[in-house]
Design a protein around this motif. Structure first.
Motif, PDB file in Angstrom:
ATOM      1  N   GLU A 150      19.898  53.514  36.433  1.00 38.74           N
ATOM      2  CA  GLU A 150      19.504  52.910  37.787  1.00 38.74           C
ATOM      3  C   GLU A 150      20.250  53.306  38.939  1.00 38.74           C
ATOM      4  OE1 GLU A 150      18.702  48.470  35.402  1.00 38.74           O
ATOM      5  OE2 GLU A 150      20.537  48.851  36.715  1.00 38.74           O
ATOM      6  N   VAL A 213      10.316  50.880  52.190  1.00 39.70           N
ATOM      7  CA  VAL A 213      10.886  50.537  50.682  1.00 39.70           C
ATOM      8  C   VAL A 213      10.136  51.251  49.743  1.00 39.70           C
ATOM      9  CG1 VAL A 213       9.375  48.500  50.418  1.00 39.70           C
ATOM     10  CG2 VAL A 213      11.521  48.563  48.988  1.00 39.70           C
ATOM     11  N   ILE A 215      10.494  53.131  45.442  1.00 37.55           N
ATOM     12  CA  ILE A 215      10.733  53.081  44.120  1.00 37.55           C
ATOM     13  C   ILE A 215      10.274  54.472  43.536  1.00 37.55           C
ATOM     14  CG2 ILE A 215      10.827  52.181  42.054  1.00 37.55           C
ATOM     15  CD1 ILE A 215      10.504  49.227  43.194  1.00 37.55           C
ATOM     16  N   VAL A 227      15.485  55.015  37.452  1.00 32.35           N
ATOM     17  CA  VAL A 227      14.535  54.489  38.557  1.00 32.35           C
ATOM     18  C   VAL A 227      15.678  54.593  39.793  1.00 32.35           C
ATOM     19  CG1 VAL A 227      15.431  52.013  38.186  1.00 32.35           C
ATOM     20  CG2 VAL A 227      13.493  52.339  39.520  1.00 32.35           C
ATOM     21  N   VAL A 233      15.581  48.674  55.372  1.00 32.42           N
ATOM     22  CA  VAL A 233      15.532  47.340  56.054  1.00 32.42           C
ATOM     23  C   VAL A 233      16.340  46.109  55.611  1.00 32.42           C
ATOM     24  CG1 VAL A 233      13.273  47.617  57.178  1.00 32.42           C
ATOM     25  CG2 VAL A 233      13.439  46.523  54.908  1.00 32.42           C
ATOM     26  N   SER A 234      17.462  46.701  54.980  1.00 31.81           N
ATOM     27  CA  SER A 234      18.308  45.799  54.386  1.00 31.81           C
ATOM     28  C   SER A 234      19.742  46.093  54.531  1.00 31.81           C
ATOM     29  CB  SER A 234      17.953  45.493  52.982  1.00 31.81           C
ATOM     30  OG  SER A 234      17.862  46.444  52.172  1.00 31.81           O
ATOM     31  N   PRO A 235      20.685  45.366  54.245  1.00 31.08           N
ATOM     32  CA  PRO A 235      22.192  45.632  54.471  1.00 31.08           C
ATOM     33  C   PRO A 235      22.638  46.860  53.555  1.00 31.08           C
ATOM     34  CG  PRO A 235      21.975  43.364  54.255  1.00 31.08           C
ATOM     35  CD  PRO A 235      20.666  43.858  54.038  1.00 31.08           C
ATOM     36  N   ARG A 241      23.890  53.062  37.886  1.00 31.12           N
ATOM     37  CA  ARG A 241      24.232  52.560  36.538  1.00 31.12           C
ATOM     38  C   ARG A 241      23.830  53.406  35.493  1.00 31.12           C
ATOM     39  NH1 ARG A 241      23.879  46.059  35.034  1.00 31.12           N
ATOM     40  NH2 ARG A 241      21.826  46.535  35.775  1.00 31.12           N
TER      41      ARG A 241
ATOM     42  N   LEU B 148      12.603  43.916  48.225  1.00 32.13           N
ATOM     43  CA  LEU B 148      13.050  44.953  46.944  1.00 32.13           C
ATOM     44  C   LEU B 148      13.798  44.058  45.879  1.00 32.13           C
ATOM     45  CD1 LEU B 148      12.960  47.572  45.239  1.00 32.13           C
ATOM     46  CD2 LEU B 148      15.082  48.085  46.713  1.00 32.13           C
ATOM     47  N   GLU B 150      15.609  44.136  42.003  1.00 36.96           N
ATOM     48  CA  GLU B 150      16.005  44.967  40.706  1.00 36.96           C
ATOM     49  C   GLU B 150      16.516  43.895  39.642  1.00 36.96           C
ATOM     50  OE1 GLU B 150      18.183  48.720  43.377  1.00 36.96           O
ATOM     51  OE2 GLU B 150      19.312  47.352  42.052  1.00 36.96           O
ATOM     52  N   ASN B 152      17.537  43.744  35.193  1.00 36.39           N
ATOM     53  CA  ASN B 152      17.942  44.306  34.168  1.00 36.39           C
ATOM     54  C   ASN B 152      18.213  43.435  32.964  1.00 36.39           C
ATOM     55  OD1 ASN B 152      20.182  45.112  32.236  1.00 36.39           O
ATOM     56  ND2 ASN B 152      18.976  46.785  32.340  1.00 36.39           N
ATOM     57  N   GLY B 226       9.513  45.729  43.240  1.00 33.36           N
ATOM     58  CA  GLY B 226      10.568  45.376  42.430  1.00 33.36           C
ATOM     59  C   GLY B 226      10.587  46.515  41.051  1.00 33.36           C
ATOM     60  N   VAL B 227      11.714  46.067  40.414  1.00 28.72           N
ATOM     61  CA  VAL B 227      11.690  47.012  39.086  1.00 28.72           C
ATOM     62  C   VAL B 227      12.394  46.069  37.988  1.00 28.72           C
ATOM     63  CG1 VAL B 227      13.673  48.117  39.910  1.00 28.72           C
ATOM     64  CG2 VAL B 227      12.275  49.194  38.057  1.00 28.72           C
ATOM     65  N   SER B 239      21.403  41.336  34.897  1.00 29.37           N
ATOM     66  CA  SER B 239      21.701  41.415  36.263  1.00 29.37           C
ATOM     67  C   SER B 239      20.297  41.211  37.193  1.00 29.37           C
ATOM     68  CB  SER B 239      22.327  43.000  36.593  1.00 29.37           C
ATOM     69  OG  SER B 239      21.408  43.873  36.415  1.00 29.37           O
ATOM     70  N   ARG B 241      19.031  41.655  41.431  1.00 24.28           N
ATOM     71  CA  ARG B 241      19.556  41.972  43.060  1.00 24.28           C
ATOM     72  C   ARG B 241      18.225  42.043  43.847  1.00 24.28           C
ATOM     73  NH1 ARG B 241      23.265  46.724  44.578  1.00 24.28           N
ATOM     74  NH2 ARG B 241      21.779  48.109  43.486  1.00 24.28           N
ATOM     75  N   PHE B 243      16.908  42.470  47.728  1.00 28.95           N
ATOM     76  CA  PHE B 243      17.122  43.201  48.885  1.00 28.95           C
ATOM     77  C   PHE B 243      16.234  42.335  50.050  1.00 28.95           C
ATOM     78  CE2 PHE B 243      19.449  47.060  47.594  1.00 28.95           C
ATOM     79  CZ  PHE B 243      19.232  46.819  46.214  1.00 28.95           C
ATOM     80  N   GLY B 244      16.812  41.512  50.988  1.00 29.01           N
ATOM     81  CA  GLY B 244      16.100  40.986  51.978  1.00 29.01           C
ATOM     82  C   GLY B 244      16.310  41.668  53.248  1.00 29.01           C
ATOM     83  N   VAL B 248      21.637  41.076  50.988  1.00 27.50           N
ATOM     84  CA  VAL B 248      21.330  41.308  49.703  1.00 27.50           C
ATOM     85  C   VAL B 248      22.260  40.389  48.760  1.00 27.50           C
ATOM     86  CG1 VAL B 248      21.727  43.313  48.140  1.00 27.50           C
ATOM     87  CG2 VAL B 248      21.115  43.985  50.286  1.00 27.50           C
TER      88      VAL B 248
END
Lengths: 335, 335
Positions: A150, A213, A215, A227, A233-235, A241, B148, B150, B152, B226-227, B239, B241, B243-244, B248
């Motif tokens: 990832e 965005v 993927i 992936v 558009v985000s921080p 991983r 986005l 993520e 797992n 998304g994934v 986990s 995460r 993303f806005g 994040v």
């Protein structure tokens, strides 16, 4: 101690500045000349970095003592810049991606081969100390067989209409082409070639034309899956991983340091989970830009060949272009 | 304080035990009866949990004072177990996924509707305090527009030939159906419905028939991407995460506690990155299994309807089935 290699830098934008600063941190290269289409920008840049401001690309390349060229220009003009360098027998270091099309990238590969000059692509992230350590752990079998990867690289792109990154024609794939492609290189360095790609993109929050965005879902020839995700558009975030049958390794970087690439390693933590629990993994810090520029200097001297040459640059951009094709056709794409 | 609801538990495997322990942690339910096909296992289970060991499924369901049934059986027998419950007017709580096919899941929805009994699906992870807090942050706009996600969930599956999870026929989608589906529910709870899915699976390290690694790439109706990734052959990880455009948010869980679901929240850290830097986010801890079982008790009493009923269960399994279809056809699948 050998004399430093004289280089011309073409493209004095944000990343051109970062590249020039890396030249300054190295004793293997010396910035002789710079060129930007904008006279004020190149004059200011030349003053700051104590080099000559060339009145044209040709003048920059023809400057005596210039042996290599650092092309930090928009992706869609990498090919023409490279061709100009090869006409003068100059070695070429080009910021990633090699180009935004395979036609351009292969043309660059061909002209450099014909001219007998180096073509090196700036895929610096595999040179991070963290990346080298991860490769070592894989090779030592600490993670077992890798089944899944990832990777993310995101940051707010400052996409204004004066930037070439604003437009689909000049920045296909958006953040995946500009940011995610670093992982496309690093993951293939770590896990071998990608053979299948799916892609999914969207334009959600930017005023720009491009998708903000993306993927890319990867099938490696080894069978492993991976992936790459990226947002414009985000921080700022950067992470990697790897899931192996014996361990899971996470690299997380506190990215407020970006774009100071030399601070990547000092801001990165490697953590390994195995059946014995969690532990931090030490690694040797590298200055990734200096590392690649010094390799470029050795290539110019004929002492090395690029770790990330045209073949590696093409292989990384193939992944991103396949993700775009997959998104557009709704089909998985084989490389 | 109301009298606890009497329940029968069907399926005394690893997760049946976890479910019975959650019943013990709650004062809203009382375990009356249990059933497993294996006489020794059900006797031992009955002794441990102080309930009767039923000689057949029918006997378990017919046990006086049983009002609800906890079906913790393999996915492919959820439908027949649910039908047996509805014939006796028993309310049904079924461990996720609702079923391994839409035909079965929709049949379950239908027979429960017809019988006028509750059908609740055990999608507990959205009930974690961490998940509730993330939903709150989204609703408050702290993350801005989400572009986005993520997610797992991986663990070593202990896949031996005596387990139904070993076989493709009974565990299609492997780890994505068993683990990743939790995120399929939670992400739709957080971000709304998924409308397109790509899938990529591989069998790399297991002796079992099933694929041991899987990726589902999601397009949400909102436009967000998304994934979900999952491995059945690597150390435990969980986990999430998001993303806005403003922040994040990362939820990381130190998963050595698994399968003790009540320790998820105490082992989870929420971290928010915004333009103002990084900060930890506090949240109220929940015991997700007790939380859902107590809601089930309220449903049995007619005081509530399930937050995760048939519709949510079907929507989660649709995502995983679409990922499988995409992998098999090489095409993106629309829901």
């Amino acid at each position: 101690m050998k004399d430093p290699i004289g280089v011309a830098l073409v493209g004095t934008g944000m990343w051109g500045r970062r590249t020039a600063e890396a030249v300054r941190r190295s004793s293997s290269l010396r910035l002789v000349s710079c060129y930007s289409r904008n006279p004020e920008k190149r004059q200011a840049f030349a003053r700051e970095f104590a080099c000559s401001a060339a009145a044209s690309l040709e003048v920059a390349l023809d400057t005596p003592s210039v042996e290599g060229v650092l092309l930090v220009t928009p992706n869609h003009v990498h090919a023409e810049g490279t061709a100009a360098c090869t006409e003068r027998g100059r070695h070429v270091y080009v910021e990633k991606p090699i180009a935004d099309s395979l036609v351009d990238g292969m043309a660059m590969q061909r002209v450099c081969q014909t001219a007998g000059v180096t073509l090196m692509i700036g895929h610096g992230f595999r040179r991070l100390g963290a990346s080298r350590r991860i490769k070592g752990l894989i090779d030592e079998g600490v993670l077992g067989e890798i089944v899944l990867a990832e990777a993310n690289f995101s940051l707010a792109g400052q996409l204004t209409p004066d930037k070439w990154r604003y437009y689909r024609a000049t920045c296909p794939g958006g953040p995946l082409m500009q940011l995610g492609i670093h992982h496309a290189d690093t993951l293939q360095y770590l896990l071998g070639p990608v053979s299948t790609v799916q892609g999914s993109f969207a334009r959600l929050a930017t005023e720009a034309e491009i998708d903000d965005v993306g993927i890319a879902t990867l099938g490696f020839a080894s069978g492993a899956r991976g992936v790459i995700t990226s947002s414009y558009v985000s921080p700022k975030t950067y992470s990697l991983r790897l899931f192996g049958t014996r361990g899971v390794l996470t690299a997380t970087t506190e990215m407020s340091i970006w774009p100071e690439a030399q601070k990547m390693d000092p801001s990165t933590h490697l953590t390994l989970w195995t059946s014995e629990g969690e532990r931090a993994v030490d690694f040797e810090m590298h200055d990734m830009l200096v590392d690649e520029l010094e390799e470029f200097a050795r290539c110019v001297r004929g002492e090395a060949t690029p770790e990330t040459g045209a073949a590696e640059g093409l292989q990384a951009v193939r992944v991103i272009l396949a993700a775009i094709e997959s998104h557009e056709t709704g089909r998985s794409v084989s490389l």
